[in-house]
Design a protein around this motif. Structure first.
Motif, PDB file in Angstrom:
ATOM      1  N   ARG A  80      98.255  97.908  -9.032  1.00 34.39           N
ATOM      2  CA  ARG A  80      98.165  97.135  -7.800  1.00 34.39           C
ATOM      3  C   ARG A  80      98.098  95.636  -8.060  1.00 34.39           C
ATOM      4  O   ARG A  80      97.975  94.859  -7.131  1.00 34.39           O
ATOM      5  CB  ARG A  80      96.947  97.594  -6.996  1.00 34.39           C
ATOM      6  N   ILE A  81      98.161  95.223  -9.317  1.00 32.29           N
ATOM      7  CA  ILE A  81      98.081  93.809  -9.674  1.00 32.29           C
ATOM      8  C   ILE A  81      99.436  93.339 -10.211  1.00 32.29           C
ATOM      9  O   ILE A  81     100.022  93.979 -11.078  1.00 32.29           O
ATOM     10  CB  ILE A  81      96.995  93.562 -10.736  1.00 32.29           C
ATOM     11  N   SER A  82      99.941  92.237  -9.678  1.00 33.55           N
ATOM     12  CA  SER A  82     101.166  91.616 -10.186  1.00 33.55           C
ATOM     13  C   SER A  82     100.856  90.201 -10.650  1.00 33.55           C
ATOM     14  O   SER A  82     100.115  89.461  -9.987  1.00 33.55           O
ATOM     15  CB  SER A  82     102.252  91.586  -9.109  1.00 33.55           C
ATOM     16  N   TRP A  83     101.420  89.822 -11.798  1.00 31.97           N
ATOM     17  CA  TRP A  83     101.171  88.519 -12.398  1.00 31.97           C
ATOM     18  C   TRP A  83     102.426  87.652 -12.300  1.00 31.97           C
ATOM     19  O   TRP A  83     103.553  88.165 -12.306  1.00 31.97           O
ATOM     20  CB  TRP A  83     100.784  88.670 -13.872  1.00 31.97           C
ATOM     21  N   VAL A 140      95.140  84.739  -6.353  1.00 32.10           N
ATOM     22  CA  VAL A 140      94.427  83.660  -7.031  1.00 32.10           C
ATOM     23  C   VAL A 140      95.398  82.999  -8.001  1.00 32.10           C
ATOM     24  O   VAL A 140      96.148  83.695  -8.703  1.00 32.10           O
ATOM     25  CB  VAL A 140      93.186  84.164  -7.794  1.00 32.10           C
ATOM     26  N   ARG A 141      95.411  81.655  -8.032  1.00 33.45           N
ATOM     27  CA  ARG A 141      96.258  80.928  -8.977  1.00 33.45           C
ATOM     28  C   ARG A 141      95.497  79.733  -9.528  1.00 33.45           C
ATOM     29  O   ARG A 141      94.777  79.057  -8.794  1.00 33.45           O
ATOM     30  CB  ARG A 141      97.549  80.446  -8.306  1.00 33.45           C
ATOM     31  N   ILE A 142      95.628  79.512 -10.826  1.00 27.53           N
ATOM     32  CA  ILE A 142      95.078  78.314 -11.443  1.00 27.53           C
ATOM     33  C   ILE A 142      96.234  77.446 -11.918  1.00 27.53           C
ATOM     34  O   ILE A 142      97.345  77.942 -12.155  1.00 27.53           O
ATOM     35  CB  ILE A 142      94.127  78.641 -12.608  1.00 27.53           C
ATOM     36  N   GLY A 143      95.974  76.142 -12.037  1.00 29.28           N
ATOM     37  CA  GLY A 143      97.042  75.239 -12.424  1.00 29.28           C
ATOM     38  C   GLY A 143      96.527  74.053 -13.213  1.00 29.28           C
ATOM     39  O   GLY A 143      95.326  73.787 -13.278  1.00 29.28           O
ATOM     40  N   TRP A 201      92.518  73.802 -12.918  1.00 29.24           N
ATOM     41  CA  TRP A 201      91.972  73.732 -11.567  1.00 29.24           C
ATOM     42  C   TRP A 201      92.263  75.012 -10.797  1.00 29.24           C
ATOM     43  O   TRP A 201      93.266  75.693 -11.055  1.00 29.24           O
ATOM     44  CB  TRP A 201      92.592  72.554 -10.797  1.00 29.24           C
ATOM     45  N   LEU A 202      91.391  75.333  -9.845  1.00 27.73           N
ATOM     46  CA  LEU A 202      91.668  76.431  -8.918  1.00 27.73           C
ATOM     47  C   LEU A 202      92.677  75.933  -7.897  1.00 27.73           C
ATOM     48  O   LEU A 202      92.365  75.124  -7.030  1.00 27.73           O
ATOM     49  CB  LEU A 202      90.388  76.898  -8.227  1.00 27.73           C
ATOM     50  N   ASP A 203      93.907  76.410  -8.008  1.00 28.05           N
ATOM     51  CA  ASP A 203      95.008  75.902  -7.201  1.00 28.05           C
ATOM     52  C   ASP A 203      95.195  76.695  -5.907  1.00 28.05           C
ATOM     53  O   ASP A 203      95.555  76.129  -4.877  1.00 28.05           O
ATOM     54  CB  ASP A 203      96.288  75.941  -8.039  1.00 28.05           C
ATOM     55  N   GLN A 204      94.984  78.009  -5.968  1.00 30.08           N
ATOM     56  CA  GLN A 204      95.100  78.865  -4.784  1.00 30.08           C
ATOM     57  C   GLN A 204      94.073  79.985  -4.868  1.00 30.08           C
ATOM     58  O   GLN A 204      93.740  80.451  -5.962  1.00 30.08           O
ATOM     59  CB  GLN A 204      96.497  79.486  -4.671  1.00 30.08           C
ATOM     60  N   ALA A 205      93.595  80.408  -3.712  1.00 32.48           N
ATOM     61  CA  ALA A 205      92.722  81.582  -3.609  1.00 32.48           C
ATOM     62  C   ALA A 205      92.722  82.000  -2.153  1.00 32.48           C
ATOM     63  O   ALA A 205      92.227  81.270  -1.296  1.00 32.48           O
ATOM     64  CB  ALA A 205      91.301  81.276  -4.083  1.00 32.48           C
ATOM     65  N   TRP A 206      93.307  83.152  -1.854  1.00 35.36           N
ATOM     66  CA  TRP A 206      93.499  83.537  -0.462  1.00 35.36           C
ATOM     67  C   TRP A 206      93.452  85.054  -0.285  1.00 35.36           C
ATOM     68  O   TRP A 206      93.598  85.821  -1.243  1.00 35.36           O
ATOM     69  CB  TRP A 206      94.839  83.011   0.062  1.00 35.36           C
ATOM     70  N   ILE A 207      93.227  85.471   0.957  1.00 30.70           N
ATOM     71  CA  ILE A 207      93.277  86.882   1.360  1.00 30.70           C
ATOM     72  C   ILE A 207      94.235  86.982   2.541  1.00 30.70           C
ATOM     73  O   ILE A 207      94.154  86.183   3.480  1.00 30.70           O
ATOM     74  CB  ILE A 207      91.885  87.411   1.758  1.00 30.70           C
ATOM     75  N   ARG A 208      95.125  87.967   2.492  1.00 30.99           N
ATOM     76  CA  ARG A 208      96.114  88.140   3.575  1.00 30.99           C
ATOM     77  C   ARG A 208      96.014  89.536   4.180  1.00 30.99           C
ATOM     78  O   ARG A 208      95.983  90.538   3.448  1.00 30.99           O
ATOM     79  CB  ARG A 208      97.525  87.909   3.052  1.00 30.99           C
ATOM     80  N   TRP A 209      95.939  89.568   5.483  1.00 31.73           N
ATOM     81  CA  TRP A 209      95.998  90.833   6.234  1.00 31.73           C
ATOM     82  C   TRP A 209      97.365  90.933   6.882  1.00 31.73           C
ATOM     83  O   TRP A 209      97.769  90.063   7.644  1.00 31.73           O
ATOM     84  CB  TRP A 209      94.906  90.864   7.303  1.00 31.73           C
ATOM     85  N   GLN A 210      98.090  92.009   6.576  1.00 25.33           N
ATOM     86  CA  GLN A 210      99.441  92.194   7.102  1.00 25.33           C
ATOM     87  C   GLN A 210      99.566  93.601   7.675  1.00 25.33           C
ATOM     88  O   GLN A 210      99.954  94.545   6.985  1.00 25.33           O
ATOM     89  CB  GLN A 210     100.482  91.965   6.005  1.00 25.33           C
ATOM     90  N   PRO A 211      99.247  93.758   8.975  1.00 27.40           N
ATOM     91  CA  PRO A 211      99.286  95.101   9.566  1.00 27.40           C
ATOM     92  C   PRO A 211     100.685  95.686   9.647  1.00 27.40           C
ATOM     93  O   PRO A 211     100.845  96.899   9.711  1.00 27.40           O
ATOM     94  CB  PRO A 211      98.679  94.880  10.962  1.00 27.40           C
ATOM     95  N   ASN A 212     101.716  94.841   9.678  1.00 23.00           N
ATOM     96  CA  ASN A 212     103.104  95.311   9.624  1.00 23.00           C
ATOM     97  C   ASN A 212     103.956  94.211   9.008  1.00 23.00           C
ATOM     98  O   ASN A 212     103.474  93.105   8.728  1.00 23.00           O
ATOM     99  CB  ASN A 212     103.616  95.717  11.014  1.00 23.00           C
ATOM    100  N   LYS A 213     105.224  94.490   8.785  1.00 26.05           N
ATOM    101  CA  LYS A 213     106.073  93.562   8.045  1.00 26.05           C
ATOM    102  C   LYS A 213     106.349  92.271   8.805  1.00 26.05           C
ATOM    103  O   LYS A 213     106.785  91.275   8.214  1.00 26.05           O
ATOM    104  CB  LYS A 213     107.392  94.236   7.681  1.00 26.05           C
ATOM    105  N   ASP A 214     106.094  92.250  10.124  1.00 25.17           N
ATOM    106  CA  ASP A 214     106.419  91.081  10.934  1.00 25.17           C
ATOM    107  C   ASP A 214     105.213  90.243  11.317  1.00 25.17           C
ATOM    108  O   ASP A 214     105.354  89.259  12.053  1.00 25.17           O
ATOM    109  CB  ASP A 214     107.147  91.518  12.219  1.00 25.17           C
ATOM    110  N   LEU A 215     104.020  90.597  10.853  1.00 28.18           N
ATOM    111  CA  LEU A 215     102.821  89.870  11.259  1.00 28.18           C
ATOM    112  C   LEU A 215     101.859  89.768  10.079  1.00 28.18           C
ATOM    113  O   LEU A 215     101.623  90.748   9.372  1.00 28.18           O
ATOM    114  CB  LEU A 215     102.128  90.588  12.428  1.00 28.18           C
ATOM    115  N   SER A 216     101.295  88.564   9.861  1.00 32.08           N
ATOM    116  CA  SER A 216     100.323  88.386   8.785  1.00 32.08           C
ATOM    117  C   SER A 216      99.356  87.272   9.159  1.00 32.08           C
ATOM    118  O   SER A 216      99.696  86.346   9.904  1.00 32.08           O
ATOM    119  CB  SER A 216     101.015  88.056   7.459  1.00 32.08           C
ATOM    120  N   VAL A 217      98.141  87.375   8.617  1.00 33.92           N
ATOM    121  CA  VAL A 217      97.121  86.345   8.766  1.00 33.92           C
ATOM    122  C   VAL A 217      96.553  86.077   7.373  1.00 33.92           C
ATOM    123  O   VAL A 217      96.158  87.008   6.672  1.00 33.92           O
ATOM    124  CB  VAL A 217      95.999  86.773   9.726  1.00 33.92           C
ATOM    125  N   THR A 218      96.528  84.797   6.964  1.00 33.71           N
ATOM    126  CA  THR A 218      96.076  84.411   5.632  1.00 33.71           C
ATOM    127  C   THR A 218      94.923  83.426   5.763  1.00 33.71           C
ATOM    128  O   THR A 218      94.975  82.505   6.585  1.00 33.71           O
ATOM    129  CB  THR A 218      97.219  83.765   4.831  1.00 33.71           C
TER     130      THR A 218
END
Length: 593
Positions: free
Chosen positions: A144-147, A224-227, A251-268
């Motif tokens: 379940r993890i992609s790099w 999560v992304r560091i840069g 540095w901590l460049d990105q850190a987010w959680i995304r909820w995507q109930p279907n392919k056309d809608l997402s909240v980050t």
């Protein structure tokens, strides 16, 4: 369910026809012991059959009389079979079976092969899904993890025109290291100046990022992304190498959680990549957004889709929330202690108008709330305090170009009313409410991809006289963006503007990821001083900020899978004010994984 399938008349009672069928089944069961007794020369127990008949009576499937008749019939047939076996003890069955032999059902070879193959496939599928029969199998959670990541190493030069003016005050440095005493008589030092004359050549610089995305379920993903980066500025992760070979920052460049109930809608939510459709006109391509954003798409057909993006992003906290502001008792008006957010909405569409051609257009409104600085209440620094009431309205981060003014209304010292220290911060003279229209058209000529980009934006909150009419007695007036003057020590007329635009054409693959893929791009960018917050713009063009215009020429060529060479030229100069021309030249090798 249909009564024909239930074996009753629809009211729970067995029909005569089904009673006959049940009797036939029971008869077969009762005949079984007789046949087996004949084959094995021994009568088996009939307890199971008798119990079944009794159960059928209890269920109402047979009457007691019918059950007694079946039992009597079975007993009679069993006795006849035993008598026949005694009368002919040496008889040999037609299939050659001998007494004591056990019969086995014959299964054809093709049926056995089919069963074997089916079981094999089921076992293999289970083994793959549970990772217990694979070489070097990994736990399921790692699937379940992609790099991903990228590394860019470049040689970069900054070339300044010999005709540039040499007295540009660096207001970003003044705020960053301030407050700065602008009275040179008491400070005995000049304010920080921008370098506008000395070239910087052949600097070795790099960018590096590594990140991971984790699939936490069917609808939840986290990233999560560091840069790299030489400092914590929001618009670049570029790090200059050298410096005594010291270690470089991460540095901590990105850190987010995304909820995507279907392919056309997402909240980050969190620190996320830019969620809007833009070019590099008003936002740096490396800018990430802190906040919450929702994105939705509405397909009208296979060729036409509408989309919308909404978001809210904190830009700056004021009023004692960061620990760097004046104490609460210093504020003369509570309205100065309001947090600053950007609220944004973008609506657009994607239209595939031909087999190899598409058009994307988006209209956006970026509302930066209360970014304008505020003049302080009269500030009695000579009493020993080291703060004024609106120090926290200075921008947290800025580059160069926006109109600014001195924030502090410093009361002269009673001991030296004509020559006293004046440590100052600067604040923005305008608010920023940005309307932005972006277009991208992609098509092919033969097998060659071509992309046309066009973007236009305007700061709807800009009104030039506002910067001069806010406060009485000459307080709060702009201190920059004046034209040159023929008289030494005097400023020419004030000149700024709210407009920015960009056009660019790209021939070839926009992002070469394979051997021999290539592209060439030519663009022109124009950004007036107060068209956009200068702190969020691209650092490559005119080394960041606004009040800049010029050409951008780039070329990329793939030398291996996911590896390419780049050459870039940014030729930019000021829109208004004294001459300030900078050419930025970059040669880079990049890889992405």
């Amino acid at each position: 369910m249909d009564s024909r399938l239930r074996g009753n008349d629809g009211k729970g009672k067995p029909t005569p026809m089904h009673k006959k069928a049940l009797c036939l089944v029971v008869g077969v069961l009762l005949a079984g012991p007789a046949v087996t007794a004949f084959a094995q020369d021994a009568a088996p127990s009939t307890n199971a059959t008798i119990n079944l008949i009794h159960l059928m009576v209890k269920k109402g499937l047979l009457t007691q009389g019918e059950a007694d008749g079946l039992l009597k019939q079975a007993n009679d047939e069993a006795m006849q079979a035993q008598k026949a076996a005694v009368a002919a003890p040496t008889a040999v069955p037609a299939d050659g079976a001998q007494p004591g032999d056990v019969r086995a059902v014959y299964v054809p070879q093709n049926v056995r092969n089919e069963i074997r193959e089916q079981v094999k496939q089921e076992v293999i599928a289970q083994a793959k899904s549970e990772h217990w029969a694979e070489p070097n199998a990994i736990p399921d959670w790692l699937d379940r993890i992609s790099w991903y990541g990228d590394v860019h190493v470049r040689d970069e030069s900054w070339l300044y025109s010999r005709n540039n003016a040499n007295d540009f005050i660096d207001y970003a440095a003044l705020n960053r290291n301030g407050p700065f005493d602008i009275n040179t008589s008491t400070a005995n030092v000049y304010p920080p100046l921008l370098n506008s004359t000395q070239n910087r050549t052949n600097m070795l610089r790099l960018q590096a990022h590594i990140g991971m995305n984790v699939k936490l379920g069917d609808t939840i993903t986290a990233g999560v992304r560091i840069g790299s980066g030489g400092d914590n500025n929001p618009v670049s992760t570029t790090q200059t190498l050298g410096g005594g070979l010291i270690k470089k920052d991460i540095w901590l460049d990105q850190a987010w959680i995304r909820w995507q109930p279907n392919k056309d809608l997402s909240v980050t939510a969190g620190r996320m990549p830019d969620p809007f459709m833009v070019t590099d006109l008003i936002y740096s391509t490396e800018l990430n957004f802190d906040g919450v954003a929702g994105h939705g798409e509405l397909p009208f057909s296979d060729d036409l889709t509408a989309f919308a993006t909404l978001g809210a992003f904190p830009i700056q906290y004021t009023g004692g929330t960061t620990g760097n502001e004046a104490p609460a008792e210093a504020s003369s008006n509570s309205k100065y202690s309001d947090n600053r957010w950007m609220s944004a909405a973008q609506f657009g569409f994607k239209w595939k108008f031909a087999d190899e051609a598409s058009w994307k257009m988006a209209l956006a409104y970026y509302y930066f709330d209360r970014m304008r600085g505020q003049l302080s209440a009269p500030c009695y620094l000579y009493t020993g305090i080291n703060y004024c009431s609106t120090d926290d309205t200075a921008p947290d981060y800025m580059q160069w170009g926006n109109t600014v003014f001195l924030l502090r209304d410093i009361v002269p010292s009673t001991s030296s009313p004509t020559n006293y220290a004046q440590p100052q911060f600067v604040g923005l003279s305008y608010n920023y409410h940005i309307a932005d229209l972006t277009n991208k058209i992609d098509f092919k000529v033969g097998e060659t991809p071509i992309e046309i980009q066009a973007e236009y934006e305007r700061n709807l909150a800009y009104h030039a006289r506002d910067a001069f009419d806010r406060y009485p007695d000459g307080l709060g007036v702009p201190v920059n963006n004046y034209q040159g003057s023929a008289t030494s020590g005097e400023n020419g007329p004030y000149k700024s503007g709210p407009v920015g635009w960009l056009v660019r054409g790209i021939i070839g693959t926009p992002q070469p990821m394979a051997l021999n893929e290539w592209n060439i791009a030519l663009g022109y960018k124009y950004l007036q001083p107060d068209a956009m917050l200068d702190g969020l713009t691209d650092q490559n063009f005119h080394l960041g900020g606004t009040n800049a215009k010029g050409f951008i020429l780039t070329a990329d060529y793939g030398i291996a899978p996911r590896t390419w060479l780049s050459a870039r030229y940014y030729g930019a100069k000021q829109v208004y004010g004294p001459p300030f021309t900078i050419d930025v030249v970059q040669f880079e090798i990049s890889t992405k994984f």
